[in-house]
Scaffold this active site. Structure first.
Site, mmCIF file in Angstrom:
data_model
loop_
_atom_site.group_PDB
_atom_site.id
_atom_site.type_symbol
_atom_site.label_atom_id
_atom_site.label_comp_id
_atom_site.label_asym_id
_atom_site.label_seq_id
_atom_site.Cartn_x
_atom_site.Cartn_y
_atom_site.Cartn_z
ATOM 1 N N TYR A 56 0.827 -1.198 0.000
ATOM 2 C CA TYR A 56 0.000 0.000 0.000
ATOM 3 C C TYR A 56 0.871 1.261 0.000
ATOM 4 C CZ TYR A 56 -3.548 -3.382 1.563
ATOM 5 O OH TYR A 56 -4.381 -4.473 1.682
ATOM 6 N N HIS A 140 0.073 -12.140 1.448
ATOM 7 C CA HIS A 140 -0.677 -11.179 0.637
ATOM 8 C C HIS A 140 -0.778 -11.653 -0.821
ATOM 9 C CE1 HIS A 140 -1.402 -6.563 -0.010
ATOM 10 N NE2 HIS A 140 -2.474 -7.292 -0.246
#
Length: 336
Positions: A56, A140
């Site tokens: 992110y 992830h």
């Protein structure tokens, strides 16, 4: 705000969580003041679960989240981050990241689900956040890396969990089938499920949710607005569904659900947030929140009562699956 325990772990999460992807400048710039104000508002509203990742904003989200939490009592909140993408120097920068975040691309992401990659990623996350530990760590998006993720990354995380370094471990993905495998076949405690248990998509009832129940594990639900289509009281053409323009049939279906919500004294966004909690395996709904106003709106929506009768009506109208459970049925199961 109520907390739910991730079974067989010391971790308790508030039923509503703060998703920090947007404060990593997802799609557009969020200034430092705005990000800090959003996090302060979340804390003031009682949110104590915060999710981030190196992906992110190429570390920006982790840095901002760590700065906001660093001076708060460490035993009062839960932080999750993720492994699988290392941040390494970008040999050919073009100026701006090409994966949806408005940040400089001096770094790039490098897939790595090896044991060494996991340990390095965790160490670098702790440096960026300035925190002493992570409470939950997810693999992830290991969609294309099952073998290494299952054989190397998850055992590395399990070792750290068993040593008490991490509280709980799991995986986060946009699909449910592989998450079910992680729950069934690995040491995962919890999975982060994006967009697959919502008012418009209940496919997780086929795999990950029954797997979680069968193995005494948990699900954190994210993407409950399906990229925006469920975020407004009255959906309209041009809104997004799973990052694309919503098909007309889904806009019509969303409008039909919205009209029934109104008859039951609630709204479509409030029902979208409440819906995942109809399943007993779901311990948390996490929402991306960019501003303090968004935090206050989502907290108010979460607090809004949604009558059990709404789910029964939506089932009867064929707008959600017939096998969606309700809180009332958990107390009084239907007889076969």
């Amino acid at each position: 705000m109520r907390r739910r325990k991730i079974p067989h772990t010391p971790v308790e999460v508030t039923e509503l969580g703060f998703g920090a992807s947007v404060i990593g400048n997802l799609y557009r710039v969020t200034d430092a003041h705005g990000a800090s104000a959003a996090l302060d508002a979340a804390w003031g509203a009682g949110i104590r679960y915060f999710d981030t990742a190196p992906h992110y904003g190429l570390g920006l989200s982790e840095r901002r989240l760590g700065a906001a939490l660093r001076d708060r009592p460490r035993d009062q909140y839960v932080v999750s981050s993720k492994v699988g993408r290392l941040l390494v120097p970008n040999e050919h920068p073009r100026g701006v990241d090409d994966q949806g975040f408005v940040v400089r691309d001096d770094l790039r992401r490098q897939w790595d689900f090896s044991r060494d990659g996991v340990l390095r990623s965790l160490e670098e996350t702790l440096v960026r956040t300035g925190l002493d530990r992570l409470d939950v760590v997810y693999l992830h998006d290991p969609d294309d890396h099952w073998q290494q993720a299952a054989d190397e990354a998850m055992p590395a995380l399990a070792e750290l969990r068993d040593q008490g370094v991490i509280g709980a471990i799991g995986a986060g993905m946009n699909q449910s089938a592989m998450l079910a495998r992680f729950l069934r076949e690995t040491a995962a405690d919890v999975v982060m499920l994006a967009g697959r248990y919502t008012l418009l998509d209940q496919s997780a009832l086929d795999d990950v949710l029954p797997a979680a129940q069968a193995h005494g594990k948990s699900v954190v639900a994210v993407g409950v607005f399906n990229s925006g289509l469920l975020s407004k009281d009255r959906p309209a053409e041009g809104m997004k569904y799973d990052y694309q323009d919503a098909p007309t049939d889904l806009v019509r279906r969303s409008l039909a659900i919205a009209e029934i919500c109104e008859r039951y004294g609630t709204t479509l966004p409030a029902a979208a947030i409440a819906f995942p909690h109809t399943h007993p395996a779901v311990v948390n709904v996490t929402l991306g929140m960019r501003t303090a106003d968004q935090v206050r709106r989502n907290v108010a929506l979460h607090a809004r009562a949604v009558p059990d009768g709404l789910w029964a009506e939506l089932r009867a109208q064929g707008l959600i699956r017939a096998d969606v459970p309700t809180a009332d049925e958990e107390r009084h199961p239907r007889r076969s």
